[in-house]
Design a protein around this motif. Structure first.
Motif, PDB file in Angstrom:
ATOM      1  N   THR A   7       0.844  -1.184   0.000  1.00  0.00           N
ATOM      2  CA  THR A   7       0.000   0.000   0.000  1.00  0.00           C
ATOM      3  C   THR A   7       0.886   1.242   0.000  1.00  0.00           C
ATOM      4  O   THR A   7       1.808   1.350   0.807  1.00  0.00           O
ATOM      5  CB  THR A   7      -0.921   0.011   1.242  1.00  0.00           C
ATOM      6  N   ILE A   8       0.612   2.149  -0.922  1.00  0.00           N
ATOM      7  CA  ILE A   8       1.352   3.392  -1.046  1.00  0.00           C
ATOM      8  C   ILE A   8       0.378   4.539  -0.800  1.00  0.00           C
ATOM      9  O   ILE A   8      -0.737   4.538  -1.334  1.00  0.00           O
ATOM     10  CB  ILE A   8       1.950   3.539  -2.471  1.00  0.00           C
ATOM     11  N   LYS A   9       0.795   5.513  -0.006  1.00  0.00           N
ATOM     12  CA  LYS A   9      -0.037   6.688   0.236  1.00  0.00           C
ATOM     13  C   LYS A   9       0.753   7.927  -0.164  1.00  0.00           C
ATOM     14  O   LYS A   9       1.865   8.140   0.312  1.00  0.00           O
ATOM     15  CB  LYS A   9      -0.445   6.761   1.704  1.00  0.00           C
ATOM     16  N   LEU A  10       0.177   8.720  -1.063  1.00  0.00           N
ATOM     17  CA  LEU A  10       0.799   9.961  -1.504  1.00  0.00           C
ATOM     18  C   LEU A  10      -0.034  11.137  -1.026  1.00  0.00           C
ATOM     19  O   LEU A  10      -1.264  11.145  -1.198  1.00  0.00           O
ATOM     20  CB  LEU A  10       0.911  10.005  -3.024  1.00  0.00           C
ATOM     21  N   ARG A  11       0.602  12.107  -0.457  1.00  0.00           N
ATOM     22  CA  ARG A  11      -0.071  13.298   0.053  1.00  0.00           C
ATOM     23  C   ARG A  11      -0.398  14.251  -1.091  1.00  0.00           C
ATOM     24  O   ARG A  11       0.462  14.535  -1.931  1.00  0.00           O
ATOM     25  CB  ARG A  11       0.836  13.995   1.074  1.00  0.00           C
ATOM     26  N   ALA A  12      -1.617  14.706  -1.159  1.00  0.00           N
ATOM     27  CA  ALA A  12      -1.993  15.749  -2.111  1.00  0.00           C
ATOM     28  C   ALA A  12      -1.507  17.087  -1.552  1.00  0.00           C
ATOM     29  O   ALA A  12      -1.524  17.308  -0.337  1.00  0.00           O
ATOM     30  CB  ALA A  12      -3.503  15.767  -2.307  1.00  0.00           C
ATOM     31  N   THR A  13      -1.046  17.959  -2.424  1.00  0.00           N
ATOM     32  CA  THR A  13      -0.491  19.229  -1.976  1.00  0.00           C
ATOM     33  C   THR A  13      -1.391  20.383  -2.397  1.00  0.00           C
ATOM     34  O   THR A  13      -2.431  20.185  -3.009  1.00  0.00           O
ATOM     35  CB  THR A  13       0.916  19.433  -2.572  1.00  0.00           C
ATOM     36  N   GLY A  14      -0.958  21.555  -2.097  1.00  0.00           N
ATOM     37  CA  GLY A  14      -1.710  22.758  -2.431  1.00  0.00           C
ATOM     38  C   GLY A  14      -2.277  23.372  -1.170  1.00  0.00           C
ATOM     39  O   GLY A  14      -2.351  22.736  -0.117  1.00  0.00           O
ATOM     40  N   PHE A  15      -2.656  24.620  -1.261  1.00  0.00           N
ATOM     41  CA  PHE A  15      -3.156  25.361  -0.097  1.00  0.00           C
ATOM     42  C   PHE A  15      -4.339  24.653   0.546  1.00  0.00           C
ATOM     43  O   PHE A  15      -4.425  24.557   1.764  1.00  0.00           O
ATOM     44  CB  PHE A  15      -3.532  26.787  -0.511  1.00  0.00           C
ATOM     45  N   ILE A  16      -5.243  24.131  -0.269  1.00  0.00           N
ATOM     46  CA  ILE A  16      -6.384  23.392   0.280  1.00  0.00           C
ATOM     47  C   ILE A  16      -6.370  21.937  -0.178  1.00  0.00           C
ATOM     48  O   ILE A  16      -7.376  21.249  -0.144  1.00  0.00           O
ATOM     49  CB  ILE A  16      -7.726  24.063  -0.095  1.00  0.00           C
ATOM     50  N   GLY A  17      -5.209  21.454  -0.612  1.00  0.00           N
ATOM     51  CA  GLY A  17      -5.093  20.058  -1.032  1.00  0.00           C
ATOM     52  C   GLY A  17      -5.631  19.837  -2.425  1.00  0.00           C
ATOM     53  O   GLY A  17      -6.001  20.766  -3.119  1.00  0.00           O
ATOM     54  N   LYS A  19      -4.046  18.469  -5.115  1.00  0.00           N
ATOM     55  CA  LYS A  19      -3.131  18.403  -6.259  1.00  0.00           C
ATOM     56  C   LYS A  19      -2.132  17.276  -6.037  1.00  0.00           C
ATOM     57  O   LYS A  19      -1.434  17.246  -5.046  1.00  0.00           O
ATOM     58  CB  LYS A  19      -2.404  19.719  -6.437  1.00  0.00           C
ATOM     59  N   LEU A  20      -2.089  16.365  -6.996  1.00  0.00           N
ATOM     60  CA  LEU A  20      -1.184  15.232  -6.938  1.00  0.00           C
ATOM     61  C   LEU A  20      -0.066  15.455  -7.947  1.00  0.00           C
ATOM     62  O   LEU A  20      -0.320  15.864  -9.085  1.00  0.00           O
ATOM     63  CB  LEU A  20      -1.936  13.943  -7.271  1.00  0.00           C
ATOM     64  N   ASP A  21       1.159  15.193  -7.557  1.00  0.00           N
ATOM     65  CA  ASP A  21       2.296  15.287  -8.469  1.00  0.00           C
ATOM     66  C   ASP A  21       2.224  14.096  -9.415  1.00  0.00           C
ATOM     67  O   ASP A  21       2.630  12.989  -9.072  1.00  0.00           O
ATOM     68  CB  ASP A  21       3.602  15.293  -7.678  1.00  0.00           C
ATOM     69  N   GLU A  22       1.677  14.318 -10.612  1.00  0.00           N
ATOM     70  CA  GLU A  22       1.454  13.228 -11.563  1.00  0.00           C
ATOM     71  C   GLU A  22       2.756  12.614 -12.049  1.00  0.00           C
ATOM     72  O   GLU A  22       2.817  11.403 -12.303  1.00  0.00           O
ATOM     73  CB  GLU A  22       0.637  13.731 -12.753  1.00  0.00           C
ATOM     74  N   VAL A  23       3.799  13.406 -12.177  1.00  0.00           N
ATOM     75  CA  VAL A  23       5.093  12.876 -12.613  1.00  0.00           C
ATOM     76  C   VAL A  23       5.630  11.904 -11.566  1.00  0.00           C
ATOM     77  O   VAL A  23       6.074  10.800 -11.886  1.00  0.00           O
ATOM     78  CB  VAL A  23       6.102  14.021 -12.879  1.00  0.00           C
ATOM     79  N   GLN A  24       5.559  12.294 -10.292  1.00  0.00           N
ATOM     80  CA  GLN A  24       6.003  11.414  -9.209  1.00  0.00           C
ATOM     81  C   GLN A  24       5.148  10.149  -9.161  1.00  0.00           C
ATOM     82  O   GLN A  24       5.668   9.046  -9.003  1.00  0.00           O
ATOM     83  CB  GLN A  24       5.920  12.141  -7.867  1.00  0.00           C
ATOM     84  N   PHE A  25       3.837  10.300  -9.328  1.00  0.00           N
ATOM     85  CA  PHE A  25       2.928   9.160  -9.283  1.00  0.00           C
ATOM     86  C   PHE A  25       3.225   8.193 -10.429  1.00  0.00           C
ATOM     87  O   PHE A  25       3.312   6.980 -10.226  1.00  0.00           O
ATOM     88  CB  PHE A  25       1.478   9.649  -9.326  1.00  0.00           C
ATOM     89  N   ASP A  54      -5.161  12.554   0.624  1.00  0.00           N
ATOM     90  CA  ASP A  54      -4.177  11.544   0.239  1.00  0.00           C
ATOM     91  C   ASP A  54      -4.733  10.725  -0.917  1.00  0.00           C
ATOM     92  O   ASP A  54      -5.940  10.557  -1.046  1.00  0.00           O
ATOM     93  CB  ASP A  54      -3.881  10.574   1.393  1.00  0.00           C
ATOM     94  N   VAL A  55      -3.819  10.182  -1.725  1.00  0.00           N
ATOM     95  CA  VAL A  55      -4.179   9.188  -2.727  1.00  0.00           C
ATOM     96  C   VAL A  55      -3.531   7.886  -2.279  1.00  0.00           C
ATOM     97  O   VAL A  55      -2.341   7.844  -1.973  1.00  0.00           O
ATOM     98  CB  VAL A  55      -3.684   9.591  -4.128  1.00  0.00           C
ATOM     99  N   VAL A  56      -4.336   6.839  -2.195  1.00  0.00           N
ATOM    100  CA  VAL A  56      -3.878   5.533  -1.738  1.00  0.00           C
ATOM    101  C   VAL A  56      -3.938   4.569  -2.919  1.00  0.00           C
ATOM    102  O   VAL A  56      -4.946   4.503  -3.623  1.00  0.00           O
ATOM    103  CB  VAL A  56      -4.756   5.012  -0.577  1.00  0.00           C
ATOM    104  N   ALA A  57      -2.849   3.853  -3.133  1.00  0.00           N
ATOM    105  CA  ALA A  57      -2.791   2.860  -4.208  1.00  0.00           C
ATOM    106  C   ALA A  57      -2.397   1.523  -3.590  1.00  0.00           C
ATOM    107  O   ALA A  57      -1.449   1.449  -2.795  1.00  0.00           O
ATOM    108  CB  ALA A  57      -1.768   3.276  -5.268  1.00  0.00           C
ATOM    109  N   ILE A  58      -3.107   0.460  -3.944  1.00  0.00           N
ATOM    110  CA  ILE A  58      -2.858  -0.868  -3.410  1.00  0.00           C
ATOM    111  C   ILE A  58      -2.418  -1.767  -4.560  1.00  0.00           C
ATOM    112  O   ILE A  58      -3.060  -1.822  -5.607  1.00  0.00           O
ATOM    113  CB  ILE A  58      -4.123  -1.433  -2.726  1.00  0.00           C
ATOM    114  N   PHE A  59      -1.312  -2.473  -4.337  1.00  0.00           N
ATOM    115  CA  PHE A  59      -0.702  -3.330  -5.349  1.00  0.00           C
ATOM    116  C   PHE A  59      -0.634  -4.757  -4.829  1.00  0.00           C
ATOM    117  O   PHE A  59      -0.634  -4.982  -3.626  1.00  0.00           O
ATOM    118  CB  PHE A  59       0.725  -2.865  -5.651  1.00  0.00           C
ATOM    119  N   LYS A  60      -0.541  -5.716  -5.761  1.00  0.00           N
ATOM    120  CA  LYS A  60      -0.314  -7.105  -5.379  1.00  0.00           C
ATOM    121  C   LYS A  60       0.645  -7.741  -6.385  1.00  0.00           C
ATOM    122  O   LYS A  60       0.781  -7.275  -7.516  1.00  0.00           O
ATOM    123  CB  LYS A  60      -1.610  -7.897  -5.304  1.00  0.00           C
TER     124      LYS A  60
END
Length: 64
Positions: A7-17, A19-25, A54-60
């Motif tokens: 499970t990976i959790k990425l924090r959304a950024t921005g003043f009020i959240g 925004k996801l860094d698509e390049v990093q994702f 947050d954006v959560v991604a689950i892998f197997k």
């Protein structure tokens, strides 16, 4: 067949959240794919007024 999960959790950024860094994702997704991980689910968690926190991604992948 036995599976292992990651499970990976990425924090959304921005003043009020929200925004996801698509390049990093994309980089993270491609790196995990090269390691044999398959995305099984992705979702976001919300804070006030429906902004993404947050954006959560689950892998197997097969064990072994």
């Amino acid at each position: 067949m036995k599976w292992e999960y990651k499970t990976i959790k990425l924090r959304a950024t921005g003043f009020i959240g929200g925004k996801l860094d698509e390049v990093q994702f994309d980089r993270m997704m491609n790196d995990l794919g090269l390691q044999g991980w398959e995305l099984t689910a992705a979702f976001d968690t919300n804070e006030a007024y429906g902004n993404t926190r947050d954006v959560v991604a689950i892998f197997k992948r097969p064990m072994g």
